[in-house]
Design an enzyme around this catalytic site. Structure first.
Site, PDB file in Angstrom:
ATOM      1  N   PHE A 179       0.804  -1.242   0.226  1.00 25.29           N
ATOM      2  CA  PHE A 179       0.130   0.237   0.286  1.00 25.29           C
ATOM      3  C   PHE A 179       0.633   1.564   0.224  1.00 25.29           C
ATOM      4  CE2 PHE A 179      -2.876  -3.275   2.057  1.00 25.29           C
ATOM      5  CZ  PHE A 179      -4.354  -3.045   1.702  1.00 25.29           C
ATOM      6  N   ASP A 180       0.757   2.365  -0.394  1.00 24.19           N
ATOM      7  CA  ASP A 180       0.620   3.883  -0.737  1.00 24.19           C
ATOM      8  C   ASP A 180       0.191   4.019   1.022  1.00 24.19           C
ATOM      9  OD1 ASP A 180       2.122   6.602  -1.657  1.00 24.19           O
ATOM     10  OD2 ASP A 180      -0.285   6.471  -1.208  1.00 24.19           O
ATOM     11  N   LEU A 181       0.514   5.070   1.439  1.00 24.18           N
ATOM     12  CA  LEU A 181       0.070   5.154   2.753  1.00 24.18           C
ATOM     13  C   LEU A 181      -1.284   6.540   2.790  1.00 24.18           C
ATOM     14  CD1 LEU A 181       0.567   4.609   5.597  1.00 24.18           C
ATOM     15  CD2 LEU A 181       1.977   6.233   6.318  1.00 24.18           C
ATOM     16  N   ASP A 182      -0.383   7.604   2.828  1.00 23.64           N
ATOM     17  CA  ASP A 182      -0.794   9.392   2.185  1.00 23.64           C
ATOM     18  C   ASP A 182      -2.076   8.957   1.408  1.00 23.64           C
ATOM     19  OD1 ASP A 182       0.552   9.621   4.524  1.00 23.64           O
ATOM     20  OD2 ASP A 182       1.047  11.820   3.237  1.00 23.64           O
ATOM     21  N   ASP A 235      -3.137   5.576  -4.494  1.00 22.31           N
ATOM     22  CA  ASP A 235      -3.995   7.056  -5.173  1.00 22.31           C
ATOM     23  C   ASP A 235      -3.337   7.743  -6.007  1.00 22.31           C
ATOM     24  OD1 ASP A 235      -2.490   8.025  -2.811  1.00 22.31           O
ATOM     25  OD2 ASP A 235      -3.948   9.803  -3.349  1.00 22.31           O
TER      26      ASP A 235
END
Length: 210
Positions: A7-10, A163
């Site tokens: 996963f990306d975070l922000d 995102d």
């Protein structure tokens, strides 16, 4: 067979939009006497911070602007940061299913870990790749490949969820499956144009795919 979900975070697991906008505007106004439209800032989401600052300041001031941004950002994490709705429950369910989980983010380790701790999700992950860990960043594949090497997982056994356009492009270059999130703070049209393998409107929907 998919074994690992990265996963990306922000913007993917943590809602940091307000924090980023506030910190970015603080630096622009205080140090460059500039007003930057919100949409223009949002279009930079996912791009490494130093590259963002170099676009607005001179190259020679980029490091200074990054430091001022990070100082303000860290001081205001608890005030503005919150988890994406359903993120914690989704991560718990994926772990229960037996997946290896990882974070691949363009944030530095101290800020990323603070955000995960505030949102109580750090303990779910088996691997972390921060901007400090690699010299080549998204949209190149190296951060994702670095995580896979640590997990001893091949690209065909992995997924990357993000995102931003940089996230999906990085995932495609790494030859992993990609998932774009419809609650992105950036342009949905731009994200869809990168042709992610899957599209979800809420983080919980990933449980219907994996």
């Amino acid at each position: 067979m998919i074994r690992a979900i990265l996963f990306d975070l922000d913007g993917t697991l943590i809602d940091s939009t307000e924090l980023i906008l506030v910190s970015f505007n603080y630096v622009m106004k205080e140090y460059l006497q500039k007003e930057v439209p919100e949409e223009e800032i949002r279009n930079l989401f996912g791009i490494p911070l130093r590259k963002q600052m170099a676009l607005f300041g001179t190259e020679g001031r980029a490091d200074e602007l990054v430091e001022r941004y990070r100082e303000h950002n860290l001081q205001n994490h608890e005030k503005y940061l919150k988890p994406i709705k359903g993120a914690k429950e989704t991560l718990a369910a994926l772990k229960e299913k037996g997946y290896l989980l990882g974070i691949v983010t363009s944030k530095k380790e101290d800020a990323a870990r603070l955000g995960m701790q505030i949102c109580q999700i750090e303990s779910f992950f088996d691997v972390f790749v921060f901007s400090d860990d690699v010299t080549i960043h998204k949209p190149e594949p190296e951060p994702i490949l670095h995580a896979l090497r640590q997990l001893k997982v091949s690209p065909k056994e992995a997924v990357y969820v993000g995102d931003s356009t940089y996230d999906i492009i990085s995932g495609k270059k790494a030859r992993v499956e990609t998932v774009g999130v419809g609650y992105t703070p950036v342009s949905r049209e731009a994200l869809k144009a990168t042709n992610p393998d899957h599209w979800i409107e809420e983080i919980t929907e990933i449980l219907e795919i994996y």
